[in-house]
Structure formats: structure tokens, C-alpha cells
Scaffold this active site. Structure first.
Site, PDB file in Angstrom:
ATOM      1  N   GLU A   1       5.380  -1.975  -8.735  1.00 52.48           N
ATOM      2  CA  GLU A   1       4.453  -2.888  -8.066  1.00 52.48           C
ATOM      3  C   GLU A   1       4.091  -4.041  -9.007  1.00 52.48           C
ATOM      4  O   GLU A   1       3.839  -3.834 -10.194  1.00 52.48           O
ATOM      5  CB  GLU A   1       3.188  -2.130  -7.689  1.00 52.48           C
ATOM      6  CG  GLU A   1       2.057  -2.993  -7.130  1.00 52.48           C
ATOM      7  CD  GLU A   1       0.730  -2.248  -7.060  1.00 52.48           C
ATOM      8  OE1 GLU A   1      -0.150  -2.718  -6.327  1.00 52.48           O
ATOM      9  OE2 GLU A   1       0.582  -1.209  -7.728  1.00 52.48           O
TER      10      GLU A   1
ATOM     11  N   LYS B   1       1.771  -4.736   1.638  1.00 49.17           N
ATOM     12  CA  LYS B   1       0.858  -3.607   1.539  1.00 49.17           C
ATOM     13  C   LYS B   1      -0.255  -3.733   2.572  1.00 49.17           C
ATOM     14  O   LYS B   1      -0.888  -4.778   2.699  1.00 49.17           O
ATOM     15  CB  LYS B   1       0.262  -3.536   0.132  1.00 49.17           C
ATOM     16  CG  LYS B   1      -0.642  -2.339  -0.112  1.00 49.17           C
ATOM     17  CD  LYS B   1      -1.192  -2.348  -1.539  1.00 49.17           C
ATOM     18  CE  LYS B   1      -2.077  -1.161  -1.799  1.00 49.17           C
ATOM     19  NZ  LYS B   1      -2.676  -1.206  -3.155  1.00 49.17           N
TER      20      LYS B   1
ATOM     21  N   CYS C   1       1.406   1.423  -4.291  1.00 51.05           N
ATOM     22  CA  CYS C   1       0.245   1.926  -5.000  1.00 51.05           C
ATOM     23  C   CYS C   1      -0.404   3.076  -4.224  1.00 51.05           C
ATOM     24  O   CYS C   1       0.250   4.024  -3.832  1.00 51.05           O
ATOM     25  CB  CYS C   1      -0.735   0.794  -5.281  1.00 51.05           C
ATOM     26  SG  CYS C   1      -2.083   1.225  -6.406  1.00 51.05           S
TER      27      CYS C   1
END
Length: 531
Positions: free
Chosen positions: A286, A350, A403
Site C-alpha cells: 500500500e 479503498k 490495509c
């Protein structure tokens, strides 16, 4: 409790005498100690002792003149200690960001544990008001605290971190129960099993008081037996595909824009190591580079020069600046370095953003104090459109998870519905060499158990590597290492019961047990009074 040893009766009387601040302090400490049950320690007896102490002191609150107030206070203190000890490392992100943000380090140390503890406070108040004397009260305890953990995991943005079920290391025998009931169902079972010894104290015959602990031992033995059988009988096979996971173990403080070229060279050196011809894609974590990577042609051209003909999957901040307001996304991007030039083959934005770390629901207020978000590549981030699957020509279909999206069972179930494997990219360098990255890794492994899919993980300054469909970690890196791991893509296991049915079956079963525990004694009391 008749027949109990004198030493226990004296200890119990001393505990019963604790009220107010003293009772709260004892439970705050017990909550902090209970965190030893979670990763990286997994000392389950610490969690068992802490839970039993909480039950006993909530029983004392039930007998007090103000049971609601006493129950709330005691459970809140326990949870505040647990959440402080379990998530203190979040403060490191504020310190790493520095400047005005460092002045907010108290938020995760005071406001965050205090707020999360409210859920347990409510359960404590309800327990003190609704539970009845007798061994069946441990079922009430488990049901109420499971309910508030459900709420904590889903309300507002949700934060299903260090759920009771996470005390069992993923990949072990007990954790396999998550394939049937998910992590939340395992949490309900954990609360019931580990709190069951508290039933030995209180009213009822000796046989009745012994029943919950005996059930707890048998239930735990059953979970272990099921898990060992699943581990032994589930084949783990390779698909013939392979990826190279590349990670850097540098501190978050070194991930600055002026270091982007040096970091890129470090990534490329590891990515181009011998054996690349046997790899179907290279994966970086990420936010791999501290830049708007997709908007910097020199960075892309350098990648293409070192990795011609390769596919690179990396985390990058993506910007849309065609119209006001500008939008920024924490994205996963797929770059194909073809003979005709670099091609952006796919992106995923995300969706589940870290509150205040990425998204900021009260930005107009916090901007008064100079606080937007902890994001370093953009002033703030916007959420994506939802769970997704990515299909590439050279790899099986995968579900991208960025994440802490990987901590949400429901979100991952949705993403995994038509996927062959899970990919989790993360930047754990925000949290330093603390318990946080290990907790993150353990929680991520539960998603493999629940979905029956292998998980590939690329985490900066976190645990990277391969997790098989049973949650067992393979080919793992350390937190601070900089390395490349060549990882085979494993085949999925048979689709677990939980992946098909979700939480409804075990919620129904727990509701029926709770109903039986409360209705049957009530019926007996009515029959006795009728005589």
C-alpha cells in the site's frame, strides 16, 4: 457459596468489598492484562482470568443499590484498559506524522479507548440489570457482550479489532471454527467458554454450578477436535501461478517525497532479482512510494525500464483533478509494462477508510486546528465504490483489500464471492515495532479461514507473505526486513459453511440457548408457586 474453601471465601469477600474507583482500577488493570490473550502473545489463560473477574464484579454490581450505574462503570473500566493496552500503538501514527498532528497523540490514548469502552459499558449495565443469580448467568454474559461486539464491529465505520475470538491464533485448531461461524461466532463461543468458570461462584447446587465449566471444557475439546480434523483433511495445492511480493522495512518517518527515487530503486532492485521469469506478477505494498505515482511519468518510465514485459501490482494514491473538488483515493493499481509502453490495466479504490487517518467525517471542525487527515500524499482521501474483483490475463481472479479492509468479515465475504484468492496490501510502518502489525496479520489470516481462499499479503514494515486457506502463515517476512518473496498462488479450499451462510445460523442458535436459560427456570418457579 457453601462448601467453598475458606481462602476463596475470604478472597471473594475482599473482592465484593471493592466499590467505586477501587473497583474500576482493579478492572482497568484486568482489562489491560487481558490483552496478553491477543497477538503476538496468545496467552489465553490471561483472558480467561480477566473475564471471570469481570463476571464476578458485575455480579457484585447487580446486588448493589444502583446496578445499572455500577455495571456500566465496571465494564467500561475493564474495556478501557483493554482497548488502551490493545491499541496504544495508534498514537505512533500521530507522532510519525509530526507537526500539528503530534499534538493529537492523546486522541488514541484517551478518546479512542474511552469511546470504544462505551459498548462494553452498555453490556455491563444490561447484565447487572437483567442477569439472574445462578450458573446460567454466564450465557447472559456471553450473549450481551457478543451483541455489543457486533455493534462495535459494524456501527459508524466499525472497528472489529481484537474481538474475543482473536485470542486464538489463526491457523491453529480452535481458529478453524471460523469456517463454520465466522470470527464473531467464535467470539461468542470464546466468551461463553472462558467465562464459564465464573459459574462456580454464586447460587445453585454444586452440580448446577459445575455444569457451565464442564460444558466449557467439552466445547473447547470439540473445537480443537474439529480443527485438527479440518487441518489434517483439507488438501493444500498449488495452481502453477506465482507472484513476487516486495517490501521495504523502512520507518514511516523516512517515507518522504524527497526519498521517492531512492525508495523506487530499492523496490526495483528487489523486484528484478533472479527468477523473475518464473513470476506472473510483482506486488508492492500500500502507498508503495510517497508520491502521486500514477501522475509522475519519470517514476513509471523507470519501472518500465527495469521490468519490461512484467505486471506490477502496487499501492498508490490516485488523484482525480478534472473538476473541483479534487478527489484522492488510496488505490491499488495494476501496471502492464508492454512493448508499446506502460498500460494501467486496472485500479481499485479503498472503500473502508481509516477514520481521521484517511477519511475525516468532521474535517470542517478539525481544520480549525490545522488537522485534515494523517495522509501524507494528499490532504484527505475519498472512499471507493465498494468491494471488487480484478481479473488479469496472467493470474486467477483476486479480491483486492487495502490495509485494514481485511479486518471486516462481511466486506471480505462480499469481495471474495467470485475470487480465487485474496490480496491484502498494507502500510504497517505507521505503527512501528509494536503489537499492532502482529494483531493486523492475525486478523487478516481469519479472512482466509472464513472464505476458504489463500491470502497473499504485502505490508511495509509488517508481516508479508502467504497464508493458506486454513489461515496458516507460510513464507513470511519480519517487520523490519527489506526483501522479495516468491510465492505460489494456492488453490482455494472447499467453500466453508460461513462463506455461504454468514452469521445468521449461530446468532439463531445463541438466541435459542439464551431463551432456554431464561424461560425454563421461570417455568419451574411458576410451577412451584402454583403448588
Amino acid at each position: 457459596m457453601a462448601g467453598a474453601p475458606k481462602a476463596w471465601r475470604r478472597a471473594r469477600a475482599a473482592l465484593r468489598a471493592q466499590t467505586g474507583v477501587r473497583a474500576g482500577a482493579i478492572l482497568f488493570l484486568a482489562g489491560a492484562v487481558s490483552v496478553l490473550g491477543f497477538a503476538p502473545f496468545h496467552v489465553q489463560p490471561a483472558y480467561l482470568i480477566a473475564l471471570c473477574l469481570l463476571v464476578l464484579m458485575l455480579d457484585d454490581a447487580r446486588r448493589s443499590p444502583a446496578p445499572l450505574k455500577g455495571g456500566f462503570w465496571r465494564a467500561w473500566c475493564f474495556a478501557a484498559g483493554a482497548f488502551l493496552a490493545g491499541t496504544f500503538w495508534v498514537a505512533n501514527a500521530f507522532l510519525e506524522r509530526g507537526g500539528v498532528y503530534a499534538g493529537f497523540f492523546w486522541v488514541p490514548l484517551i478518546a479512542m479507548p474511552s469511546g470504544l469502552a462505551l459498548f462494553w459499558g452498555v453490556a455491563g449495565a444490561l447484565y447487572a440489570r437483567l442477569s439472574r443469580p445462578g450458573p446460567g448467568r454466564v450465557v447472559t454474559f456471553a450473549a450481551l457482550f457478543t451483541a455489543v461486539e457486533f455493534a462495535r464491529a459494524s456501527w459508524l465505520s466499525g472497528f472489529p479489532w481484537n474481538l474475543p475470538g482473536h485470542v486464538w491464533e489463526a491457523g491453529g485448531a480452535v481458529s478453524q471454527a471460523a469456517s463454520l461461524v465466522g470470527t464473531m461466532g467464535l467470539s461468542a463461543a470464546t466468551l461463553l467458554i472462558l467465562a464459564s468458570p465464573a459459574a462456580l461462584d454464586g447460587s445453585g447446587s454444586r452440580a448446577a454450578r459445575a455444569l457451565p465449566p464442564v460444558f466449557g471444557v467439552l466445547a473447547l475439546a470439540g473445537l480443537i477436535g474439529f480443527g485438527e480434523l479440518r487441518l489434517a483433511r483439507t488438501p493444500v495445492e498449488e495452481t502453477g501461478y506465482a507472484v513476487r511480493v516486495v517490501k521495504l522495512g523502512i520507518a514511516q518517518s523516512e517515507r518522504r517525497y524527497e526519498n521517492r527515487h531512492a525508495m523506487l530503486e530499492a523496490y526495483l532492485e528487489l523486484s528484478a532479482a533472479p527468477g523473475l521469469d518464473r513470476i506472473d506478477a510483482v506486488i508492492w505494498p500500500e502507498g508503495a512510494l510517497p508520491a502521486l505515482t500514477l501522475r509522475e511519468p519519470d517514476l513509471i518510465d523507470r519501472m518500465a525500464g527495469v521490468l519490461p514485459g512484467e505486471t506490477l501490482i502496487l499501492g498508490a494514491t490516485r488523484a482525480e483533478t478534472g473538476a473541483l473538488p479534487y478527489l484522492y483515493y488510496n488505490a491499488l493499481a495494476v501496471l502492464d509494462f508492454t512493448a508499446q509502453g506502460p498500460v494501467l490495466a486496472a485500479t481499485y479504490d479503498k472503500t473502508r477508510l481509516v477514520p481521521f487517518g484517511e477519511g475525516n467525517p468532521i474535517r470542517p471542525l478539525t481544520e480549525i486546528f490545522g488537522f485534515q487527515s494523517l495522509s501524507t500524499n494528499s490532504p484527505f482521501l475519498s472512499p471507493g465504490s465498494g468491494a471488487a474483483r480484478i481479473a488479469l490475463g496472467g493470474l486467477p481472479v483476486f479480491a483486492p483489500l487495502i490495509c485494514y479492509e481485511v479486518i471486516y468479515s462481511g466486506y471480505v465475504r462480499e469481495a471474495a464471492s467470485e475470487a480465487a484468492w485474496l490480496l491484502n496490501i498494507s502500510n504497517d510502518s505507521w505503527y512501528g515495532a509494536s503489537t499492532g502489525p502482529y494483531q493486523h496479520y492475525n486478523i487478516a489470516r481469519y479472512r482466509a479461514i472464513e472464505t476458504g481462499l489463500p491470502l497473499v499479503r504485502a505490508a511495509s514494515a509488517g508481516v508479508s507473505g502467504l497464508v493458506d486457506p486454513l489461515g496458516r502463515g507460510l513464507q513470511l517476512s519480519g517487520l523490519k526486513s527489506s526483501e522479495a518473496l516468491d510465492i505460489p498462488i494456492l488453490a482455494a479450499a472447499d467453500k466453508p459453511f460461513y462463506a455461504n451462510r454468514g452469521d445468521s445460523p449461530w446468532v439463531t442458535a445463541l438466541g435459542l440457548v439464551l431463551l432456554l436459560v431464561h424461560v425454563l427456570p421461570l417455568g419451574r418457579r411458576r410451577r412451584r408457586s402454583a403448588r
